[in-house]
Design a protein around this motif. Structure first.
Motif, PDB file in Angstrom:
ATOM      1  N   LEU A 123      -2.736  14.096 -28.795  1.00 55.15           N
ATOM      2  CA  LEU A 123      -3.650  13.076 -28.301  1.00 55.15           C
ATOM      3  C   LEU A 123      -3.349  11.732 -28.932  1.00 55.15           C
ATOM      4  CD1 LEU A 123      -6.508  11.837 -29.637  1.00 55.15           C
ATOM      5  CD2 LEU A 123      -6.969  14.213 -29.925  1.00 55.15           C
ATOM      6  N   LEU A 124      -2.894  11.747 -30.191  1.00 52.26           N
ATOM      7  CA  LEU A 124      -2.506  10.486 -30.827  1.00 52.26           C
ATOM      8  C   LEU A 124      -1.333   9.864 -30.069  1.00 52.26           C
ATOM      9  CD1 LEU A 124      -3.597   9.098 -33.383  1.00 52.26           C
ATOM     10  CD2 LEU A 124      -1.556   9.885 -34.547  1.00 52.26           C
ATOM     11  N   THR A 125      -0.338  10.708 -29.722  1.00 53.10           N
ATOM     12  CA  THR A 125       0.817  10.210 -28.977  1.00 53.10           C
ATOM     13  C   THR A 125       0.387   9.696 -27.612  1.00 53.10           C
ATOM     14  OG1 THR A 125       1.931  12.105 -29.946  1.00 53.10           O
ATOM     15  CG2 THR A 125       3.184  10.780 -28.379  1.00 53.10           C
ATOM     16  N   ALA A 126      -0.464  10.472 -26.955  1.00 55.60           N
ATOM     17  CA  ALA A 126      -0.873  10.092 -25.602  1.00 55.60           C
ATOM     18  C   ALA A 126      -1.573   8.744 -25.600  1.00 55.60           C
ATOM     19  CB  ALA A 126      -1.794  11.160 -25.022  1.00 55.60           C
ATOM     20  N   HIS A 127      -2.512   8.545 -26.519  1.00 54.87           N
ATOM     21  CA  HIS A 127      -3.226   7.265 -26.536  1.00 54.87           C
ATOM     22  C   HIS A 127      -2.321   6.126 -26.979  1.00 54.87           C
ATOM     23  CE1 HIS A 127      -7.226   8.490 -25.437  1.00 54.87           C
ATOM     24  NE2 HIS A 127      -7.015   9.586 -26.111  1.00 54.87           N
ATOM     25  N   SER A 128      -1.379   6.423 -27.846  1.00 57.74           N
ATOM     26  CA  SER A 128      -0.447   5.366 -28.260  1.00 57.74           C
ATOM     27  C   SER A 128       0.448   4.952 -27.103  1.00 57.74           C
ATOM     28  CB  SER A 128       0.406   5.836 -29.432  1.00 57.74           C
ATOM     29  OG  SER A 128      -0.427   6.108 -30.545  1.00 57.74           O
ATOM     30  N   THR A 129       0.923   5.937 -26.324  1.00 52.31           N
ATOM     31  CA  THR A 129       1.773   5.539 -25.197  1.00 52.31           C
ATOM     32  C   THR A 129       0.970   4.746 -24.184  1.00 52.31           C
ATOM     33  OG1 THR A 129       1.391   7.674 -24.170  1.00 52.31           O
ATOM     34  CG2 THR A 129       3.471   7.383 -25.325  1.00 52.31           C
ATOM     35  N   LEU A 130      -0.318   5.055 -24.088  1.00 53.49           N
ATOM     36  CA  LEU A 130      -1.155   4.245 -23.203  1.00 53.49           C
ATOM     37  C   LEU A 130      -1.192   2.813 -23.714  1.00 53.49           C
ATOM     38  CD1 LEU A 130      -2.791   4.622 -20.680  1.00 53.49           C
ATOM     39  CD2 LEU A 130      -4.779   5.102 -22.074  1.00 53.49           C
ATOM     40  N   GLY A 131      -1.283   2.659 -25.028  1.00 51.92           N
ATOM     41  CA  GLY A 131      -1.212   1.321 -25.597  1.00 51.92           C
ATOM     42  C   GLY A 131       0.152   0.699 -25.376  1.00 51.92           C
ATOM     43  N   PHE A 132       1.201   1.528 -25.434  1.00 57.80           N
ATOM     44  CA  PHE A 132       2.558   1.009 -25.237  1.00 57.80           C
ATOM     45  C   PHE A 132       2.769   0.497 -23.827  1.00 57.80           C
ATOM     46  CE2 PHE A 132       3.813   1.614 -29.266  1.00 57.80           C
ATOM     47  CZ  PHE A 132       4.140   2.891 -29.700  1.00 57.80           C
TER      48      PHE A 132
END
Lengths: 430, 279, 245
Positions: A214-223
């Motif tokens: 989930l950390l990766t998923a939300h970060s890629t959303l930020g990316f």
């Protein structure tokens, strides 16, 4: 053995359809119908019916509230699985009652996020086929659609399934209409200590696996935004962590609201005790403080000595066309922090205030998502095109409202089929 | 072939006109001049006292050229040009213009004659003030307009269009969809006008006192003087094409073609002074 | 293999916008889509006003942000340098549009059939045009091009997809120059192969001082400008074609 029980004795309102429930459901169905009608207009005529237009010579914003709500929905999904995961990982037993409602929130909002994306793309059928078929990891969209939808949603569903098996087994022993569903869900579950231990271990490791996902998923959303050098206002290393934090803020806030509603609706004052709300409020307070820190940093960097293009976007956000959204959201966040902090310091937690704080942060989150997505498009052109304009149309509002209605509807339907609060761990099952 | 409908051959019309005006017959009349111009020789010369048929005139001309059958020759054989015609015969000195063609008439004696004649007949000055033999400056008529008309109006062409007929072509109109009045931002600010506002432009005829006005959208640009406003041509729905509807007015509405503004000589300023205000 | 680039001589450009029209006619772009666009800029205060013109095609960057973000690989970079959009694959997410610093992408918000300047279904129009259906169906625009054999040429194919300047890939395929280049009355646009040292683009880049738009963004554009100067932050458009569809 299994005797025909009155529906009243099923836990937490399962199977109990009141007049109020029907009224609310009818209302939600009407909104959903409006949303579907609006979407059909969009499918027929094209996205010209929205307020979105091209960047550049056309002076518009090609990403509008659909994308803002994709970010919001996916953001809200953070809290659900985090809380459920923390219950397992940190053994926060007093939070166990909200674990399932949190997991359900995650699953439903991820589905809404996926639908938002489909509502936004110009060729949705092609998207469904081509995104999995030609997925390119280099594109941040891959992270959003694939990691989030495929990975994160799937993992959450598995988690929800596993965590619900015990309750399914309990429900299966009673003679109800959905007996087939409970038996399927609980397949093979025997309520022995070894089973419970295996169950606890499985969910523990699943929770541990989901958290980095989930950390990766939300970060890629930020990316999706933070990597675009060509869009002043977006290009920033802060986007990824800020998205994660705001996700936590909005999700936790919504959890407070949902838990408060269910506490009243189900009369579950024992399970959803003030202690639960105290924990949620404190958690929200910490996250809100963290996000306010991000906002201060972002503000400072934008107004100090930013390059002209960034300064132009910042002027539009802090003093220009978008100032009202930004400052209303900021005030809402500060107000909610103050409410929560005062409660924390005074060690006196009031349910109504917690709910207000939860609502405020969600409104602020929506405003903040809008403010992230739109101004960099209308006021952030690097060539001298001039200012643009974006005003959402009734189609966009209707589709979003329809999606929200769908989410609430699914939540309510689930509650009538399956207990929304876990049966206590120590309870004996016949 | 016979003229179609109610139209008539031009020579028929000239003969009738001259007869009505009393210029047809006699010495130095139209028939006499025809004889000279067409080179009609004896014995085919037109009788100066009778009105001939048009066919007769050309028949006599043909016979004068040496064709015994007269005009019947051309009716049977068509028209052909006799021999190569030298360019010099038709184009004369344009072939080898003096001073390689750089030639500017600086002095026009005839203009002086017209001027003196009109003065002698007590004609009002406004009719002959620009008939000067040397190009000479006089204050433009527009300067006599009252002080409230404080801006000069100029007009110009746009590269996208040709005349009034092109603004209805959708592809071209897309590039320049509407008429705009170009005004300097300082001048606009003094009048409370912002970019895109609809403004009223009123022009004044300093000779007759007539005023004309149009409403048009303003475009602020630093590329024009603060004391001048400009409006391009090509709009004004003159082609009356449905696609040109709503594009805006033509500056021609604001200009005047009367005395003082437009003359027969090529050297006057037809510009007008206007006042611009928010509509 | 060729390496295509374009050189734009700003000392020659008069801002007539003929290139915009030529591109429109060649590629059948719908209303309000300007694959080739010419800025008419002014800066300064009277009497120190400066006017300048800046043609802006797609830059066909060597480090294109639009290619990186396309989730399905519909936007791709060819070996010969053209950045092309496969309109069979595009899902219309508009990520390329928001990532492009130059703003050259155009999305078909309407069905293109409904977006061609006239009411083509209207009976009087039908009578006047003898039943023609727009756009003029140039069959070349429907064919597959390049070694990848993907359909990348022309505009107005479907609603809900993105289209942009292709350097007239369908013309380049047969050795012709793009429509804008061929139609410029001042010969301000030059197109050619950088791998050929004797081509005009190579010579110009070698002999004259050139600059590129937004070079500091690292996009490595393939459109070079000779003469003029990058637009300053003070420059603003006059006579902008603010066409909203």
């Amino acid at each position: 053995m299994a005797t025909r029980l009155e529906s009243k004795t099923l836990p937490y309102g399962v199977g109990h359809l009141t007049v109020a429930w029907y009224v609310v459901t009818a209302f939600l169905l009407a909104i959903l119908a409006l949303g579907l009608y609006a979407y059909s207009r969009q499918l027929g005529e094209g996205e010209i019916v929205t307020g979105m237009r091209d960047i550049g010579t056309m002076g518009g914003a090609p990403w509008g509230i659909y994308i803002a709500f994709v970010v919001y929905f996916v953001g809200v999904s953070f809290a659900g699985i985090t809380i459920a995961g923390m219950v397992r990982l940190l053994n926060l037993e007093h939070l166990r009652p909200i674990a399932r409602m949190a997991e359900l929130l995650t699953v439903i909002t991820l589905v809404l996020g996926a639908f938002s994306i489909l509502a936004d793309v110009g060729q949705p059928l092609r998207a469904l086929i081509n995104l999995p078929r030609y997925a390119r990891p280099m594109s941040p969209f891959f992270g959003t659609f694939t990691l989030v939808i495929a990975g994160y949603l799937f993992a959450s569903l598995v988690y929800l399934y596993l965590a619900g098996r015990r309750d399914a087994a309990i429900m299966a022993r009673q003679d109800t209409r959905f007996g087939w569903l409970y038996r399927l869900w609980a397949a093979g579950y025997t309520d022995t200590p070894e089973e419970r231990e295996r169950h606890r271990r499985t969910t523990f490791w699943l929770a541990l696996g989901i958290l980095p996902l989930l950390l990766t998923a939300h970060s890629t959303l930020g990316f999706v935004f933070g990597l675009q050098a060509g869009r002043p206002g977006w290009f920033s290393a802060l986007q990824a962590p800020a998205f994660v934090v705001l996700a936590g803020v909005s999700g936790t806030g919504l959890m407070i609201v949902i838990a408060a509603i269910l506490r009243r609706a189900l009369g579950a004052t024992r399970e959803l005790s003030i202690g639960v709300f105290r924990w949620l409020s404190n958690f929200l307070m910490v996250l809100t403080a963290a996000y306010l820190y991000f906002m201060v940093v972002e503000w400072l960097v934008s107004v100090y000595a930013a390059p002209s293009a960034e300064a132009r976007v910042a002027a539009a956000v802090f003093r220009g066309d978008y100032a009202w959204i930004y400052w209303l959201s900021a005030v809402a966040l500060v107000a909610s922090f103050v409410i929560l902090f005062v409660q924390y310091a005074a060690r006196n937690h009031n349910l109504a205030l917690a709910v207000i704080a939860g609502l405020l942060v969600n409104l602020a989150a929506i405003g903040k998502r809008y403010e992230i997505v739109i101004p960099s498009q209308t006021h952030g052109t690097l060539l001298p095109y001039g200012e643009g304009l974006y005003r959402p149309s009734w189609v966009e509002y209707s589709v979003i409202l329809g999606l929200i209605a769908l989410g609430v509807l699914l939540y309510m339907l689930f509650m009538k089929v399956f207990p929304i609060i876990e049966a206590p761990e120590s309870g004996e099952v016949a | 072939m016979e003229p179609l409908g109610q139209s008539r051959g031009e020579t028929d019309i000239y003969l009738d006109l001259c007869e009505k005006a009393g210029l047809l017959f006699g010495k130095d009349g139209f028939l006499d001049r025809l004889n000279a111009e067409l080179g009609i020789k004896d014995p085919y010369r037109l009788d100066l006292a009778t009105k001939p048929a048009v066919r007769d005139i050309f028949d006599r001309w043909a016979k004068s050229q040496g064709l015994t059958e007269g005009i019947r020759f051309f009716e049977s054989n068509g028209v052909w040009v006799k021999g190569p015609v030298s360019a010099a015969r038709y184009y004369g000195s344009a072939q080898n213009p003096p001073f390689s063609g750089i030639r500017q008439r600086l002095y026009g004696e005839s203009l002086l004659r017209y001027q003196r004649e009109m003065q002698a007949r007590d004609v009002a000055k406004v009719y002959w003030q620009d008939y000067t033999p040397f190009p000479s400056w006089r204050p433009p008529t527009m300067w006599s307009s009252p002080a409230q008309y404080d801006l000069n109006l100029i007009s110009f062409k746009k590269v996208e269009f040709k005349q009034g007929r092109a603004s209805q072509i959708p592809l071209l109109a897309e590039l320049a969809p509407q008429q705009r009045l170009q005004i300097n931002p300082r001048a606009a600010k003094a009048r409370g006008i912002q970019d895109g506002d609809t403004v009223r432009v009123e022009s004044h005829n300093a000779v007759t006192g007539v005023t004309r006005r149009v409403n048009v959208k303003a475009e602020l640009t630093e590329a024009i003087r603060p004391d001048t406003v400009g409006m391009p041509h090509h709009y004004g729905e003159v082609a009356r094409h449905p696609r040109a509807k709503g594009q805006g007015p033509t500056p021609n509405t604001l200009f005047f073609t009367g005395e003082g503004y437009v003359t027969n000589t090529n050297d006057s300023s037809f510009h007008v002074r206007v006042q611009v205000s928010k509509a | 293999m060729a390496r295509y680039a374009m050189v734009i001589d700003l000392d020659r450009c008069v801002g007539c916008r003929a290139c915009m029209e030529a591109c429109k006619v060649e590629n059948n772009t719908p209303e309000a889509a300007f694959w080739m666009y010419v800025f008419r800029l002014e800066e300064g205060e009277f009497p120190n006003t400066k006017l300048s013109f800046l043609p802006r095609p797609c830059m066909h960057c060597d480090n294109p942000p639009c290619v990186k973000v396309c989730p399905v690989g519909a936007r791709y970079k060819r070996v010969d340098g053209l950045v092309a959009t496969d309109w069979d694959r595009c899902i219309g997410c508009r990520f390329c549009e928001v990532s492009c610093p130059y703003g050259v992408n155009y999305f078909n918000w309407k069905s293109p059939k409904m977006n061609y300047y006239l009411e083509w279904g209207d009976p009087t129009v039908q009578q006047a045009t003898n039943g023609a259906i727009p756009p003029y169906k140039n069959p070349d625009l429907d064919r597959a091009y390049g070694p990848e054999q993907r359909r990348i040429a022309g505009s107005g194919h479907l609603k809900g997809i993105i289209e942009k300047c292709t350097f007239c890939a369908h013309r380049v395929e047969v050795g012709l120059d793009p429509a804008c280049v061929v139609n410029c009355p001042a010969f301000a646009l030059i197109f050619g192969d950088l791998d050929d040292p004797e081509s005009e683009v190579s010579r110009l880049i070698r002999e004259k001082r050139t600059w590129r738009l937004l070079e500091e963004h690292g996009t490595e554009p393939r459109v070079y400008y000779v003469g003029g100067a990058p637009p300053s932050t003070e420059a603003h458009q006059i006579e902008a074609v603010k066409a909203r569809v």
